[in-house]
Write an enzyme that holds these catalytic residues in place. Structure first.
Site, PDB file in Angstrom:
ATOM      1  N   LYS A  75      64.084  37.019  -5.292  1.00  0.00           N
ATOM      2  CA  LYS A  75      65.518  36.693  -5.339  1.00  0.00           C
ATOM      3  C   LYS A  75      66.267  37.664  -4.431  1.00  0.00           C
ATOM      4  CE  LYS A  75      69.155  35.911  -8.846  1.00  0.00           C
ATOM      5  NZ  LYS A  75      69.459  35.980 -10.298  1.00  0.00           N
ATOM      6  N   SER A 150      71.351  31.661 -12.214  1.00  0.00           N
ATOM      7  CA  SER A 150      71.603  31.971 -10.824  1.00  0.00           C
ATOM      8  C   SER A 150      70.364  32.065  -9.952  1.00  0.00           C
ATOM      9  CB  SER A 150      72.378  33.279 -10.736  1.00  0.00           C
ATOM     10  OG  SER A 150      71.562  34.371 -11.150  1.00  0.00           O
ATOM     11  N   SER A 174      69.621  33.529 -16.290  1.00  0.00           N
ATOM     12  CA  SER A 174      69.428  33.205 -14.877  1.00  0.00           C
ATOM     13  C   SER A 174      67.984  33.068 -14.425  1.00  0.00           C
ATOM     14  CB  SER A 174      70.131  34.239 -13.991  1.00  0.00           C
ATOM     15  OG  SER A 174      71.518  34.009 -13.984  1.00  0.00           O
TER      16      SER A 174
END
Lengths: 506, 102
Positions: A75, A150, A174
């Site tokens: 990420k 997210s 997330s």
């Protein structure tokens, strides 16, 4: 066989070359990431060099580690030295960290090959990736729908077959929510189990790093690699790391499994489970959790009962206030953490006549709409006259949540709920902020408590889209959680393949 | 605006100043609506009697986290300054702070 553990075994024994494995995944990215947009950056050249070094190590008779030659996507809020780390924000566009996050170091030391940096909602603030400054990621199951967020880029990358493993961060869901929407496994470990050093901070008392994988065994393998005490993170727990893969072999016979009433109220109140009745839902039931999702949770409970677990309903009353308390605390922490983006030390600067004007103009230009709103909400919740009513009160609700979980775990070994209240939704469908925040209703309680939780695919709901079941466990209870997840995986109906794979010409 | 009493435009303007975010009048109006919708839900906590419940700031009890007082190598200064918007003389460079000429 492109599971991480199969790749690692093949690369270690010389059956496959890390460089060949890498090219296979790079080819899929090349063919399909134009549609999916899982990546902010694909680090192909660097990955080729890493893979070549791993092949060389194998040739010399050395063992490159448990993730030998496994491509991994990080990420884009995990610091990678010399590789841009943007948090999908204009504020940090092009910023190259001067160090690697601890998890990047441990994954690399275990033989993993970084293949790229994945898209997210700006500074991890969102549940759909629609708030990325660089455009949304699309769900490999249906390109008209969100992958969740997210960590939507990491989830979509694994679901689309761009990487067998990815890491994300979970502040309010997330990791788990996008895993659920993309039909893969995602783990939020116990707060402190995995070092946060080098994770760009959103809400420091909630943030936790964890893995995405196509199955429970790969997720357990990755979790074992990244877990452990880190002197660089004062909140990391000095506890021994168990053998998570061994835990998958444990029987669930005799385990006590509680289905959380507040998160599954609509649905079967009189269903026979393991020869007994679940009983009526006790306590208040939250609105907005779809029946096609709760039905899968009950089927999962049935499957565990068939495997010998004792299943019952449990009430965790504070869950009904969790969403509000979470947002007040998370945004208060965010307003403090994001104060560092002032145009001085890194990232964007917009010039001004004096330093304050420079600060204000930089933050105007660098932050997107949602990030600005959240910073201002957090600033308000902490401001004079409102602190006690908002932030102070929310922290007391957090204690209530902790106590309610403690009471639930006195009677049950693990808890079950939906991961997400709904299957993957369409872009723009949840434009109202509270509607979007409600995506995290089922995942937030474990962030408030700090306990581990994970999402396991279990069948499909509306439009034949994947549904994830959430397994929650007490602090440092990852082994039991994984044993239950493995049992669910064995019982789960097969998932359809993502649209992308079926339609793939190359 | 759905709830004019949860937060006013004046309050949002003040919060924007505290948060060092430059906003136009239209934007202040926009964010007032956004913040009001969220704060309206925060009111559900008002009715809870929490007088006897202590606050919880951190989920896992760890106390007195110290390390040995031994220096370890810092990150490289030049590598850090190379990422700054402006640097000179081994330091970050900023516009005037006290109103003097640059």
């Amino acid at each position: 066989m492109n599971a991480a553990r199969a790749i690692a075994a093949d690369v270690r024994t010389g059956t496959r070359r890390a460089t060949d494995v890498l090219e296979e995944f790079l080819g899929r990215i090349e063919a399909h990431d134009g549609d999916v947009h899982a990546f902010n950056a694909v680090t192909a050249e660097r990955a080729r060099a890493t893979a070549a070094a791993i092949d060389a190590a194998v040739d010399e008779g050395r063992n490159p580690g448990p993730l030998a030659g496994v491509p991994v996507a990080f990420k884009d809020n995990l610091c990678t030295r010399g590789v841009a780390t943007t948090c999908s924000s204009r504020m940090l566009e092009g910023w190259q960290p001067p160090y690697d996050a601890t998890v990047v170091q441990t994954m690399t030391a275990a033989g993993a090959v970084m293949i790229g940096k994945t898209n997210l909602d700006e500074f991890a603030m969102g549940s759909s990736t629609e708030h990325s400054a660089f455009g949304p990621t699309r769900n490999p199951y249906d390109l008209a729908r969100v992958p969740g967020g997210s960590s939507g880029g990491s989830a979509a990358a694994v679901a689309a077959g761009f990487a067998p493993l990815a890491l994300g961060s979970d502040t309010g869901g997330s990791i788990r929510q996008p895993a659920s929407l993309c039909g893969i496994v995602g783990i939020k470990p116990t707060y402190g189990r995995v070092s946060r050093f080098g994770l760009v901070a959103f809400a420091s008392s909630f943030d936790q790093i964890g893995p995405f994988a196509t199955d429970v065994a790969d997720a357990a393998l990755a979790l074992g690699v990244i877990s452990g005490h880190d002197p660089a993170d004062s909140t990391s727990i000095p506890a021994a790391v168990p053998d998570f893969e061994a835990a998958l072999e444990r029987s669930v016979e005799g385990l006590r499994v509680g289905v959380v009433s507040e998160l599954t109220g609509s649905g079967r109140n009189d269903a026979a489970v393991g020869g007994g009745a679940l009983g009526d839902a006790a306590g208040e039931v939250l609105d907005g959790i779809d029946a096609d999702v709760t039905e899968r949770v009950f089927e999962a409970a049935d499957a565990l009962a068939d495997a010998g677990a004792t299943v019952g309903r449990v009430s965790v009353p504070a869950v009904t206030y969790g969403l509000t308390a979470y947002y007040l605390i998370a945004l208060a922490e965010a307003s403090s953490n994001l104060a560092r983006y002032d145009g001085t030390r890194y990232g964007l600067r917009v010039e001004g006549a004096d330093v304050e004007e420079m600060n204000r103009m930089t933050r105007r230009a660098g932050f997107g709409d949602e990030v600005k709103a959240r910073i201002m909400l957090g600033t308000f919740a902490l401001s004079a006259g409102y602190y006690d009513a908002y932030y102070g009160k929310a922290q007391r609700v957090r204690m209530l949540t902790r106590r309610d979980f403690d009471a639930a775990y006195a009677d049950f070994d693990v808890l079950l709920s939906p991961t997400s209240p709904c299957v993957a939704f369409r872009f723009g469908e949840r434009a109202d902020p509270m509607t979007m925040y409600r995506c995290d209703t089922c995942t937030i309680p474990s962030n408030l408590s700090g306990d581990p939780a994970m999402s396991v695919p279990f069948g499909t709901g509306a439009e034949d889209l994947p549904v994830g079941v959430q397994v929650m466990a007490p602090a440092l209870g990852e082994e039991t959680m994984l044993a239950v997840a493995a049992a669910l995986e064995r019982a789960a109906p097969p998932l359809p393949k993502p649209q992308l794979v079926e339609g793939a010409a190359t | 605006m759905e709830d004019a009493t949860a937060i006013s435009t004046d309050q949002v303007a003040h919060v924007a100043l505290l948060a060092r975010i430059e906003l136009t009048a239209d934007e202040i109006e926009h964010y007032t609506g956004h913040l009001a919708r969220v704060l309206e839900h925060a009111r559900e906590l008002e009715d809870l009697d929490l007088a006897d419940v202590p606050p919880l700031a951190h989920p896992y009890p760890l106390r007195n986290v110290f390390r040995d007082d031994v220096a370890s190598p810092p990150v490289d200064r030049d590598e850090v300054l190379a990422q700054a918007p402006a640097a000179s003389g081994g330091q970050f460079e900023v516009p005037p702070v006290l109103g003097e000429e640059a």
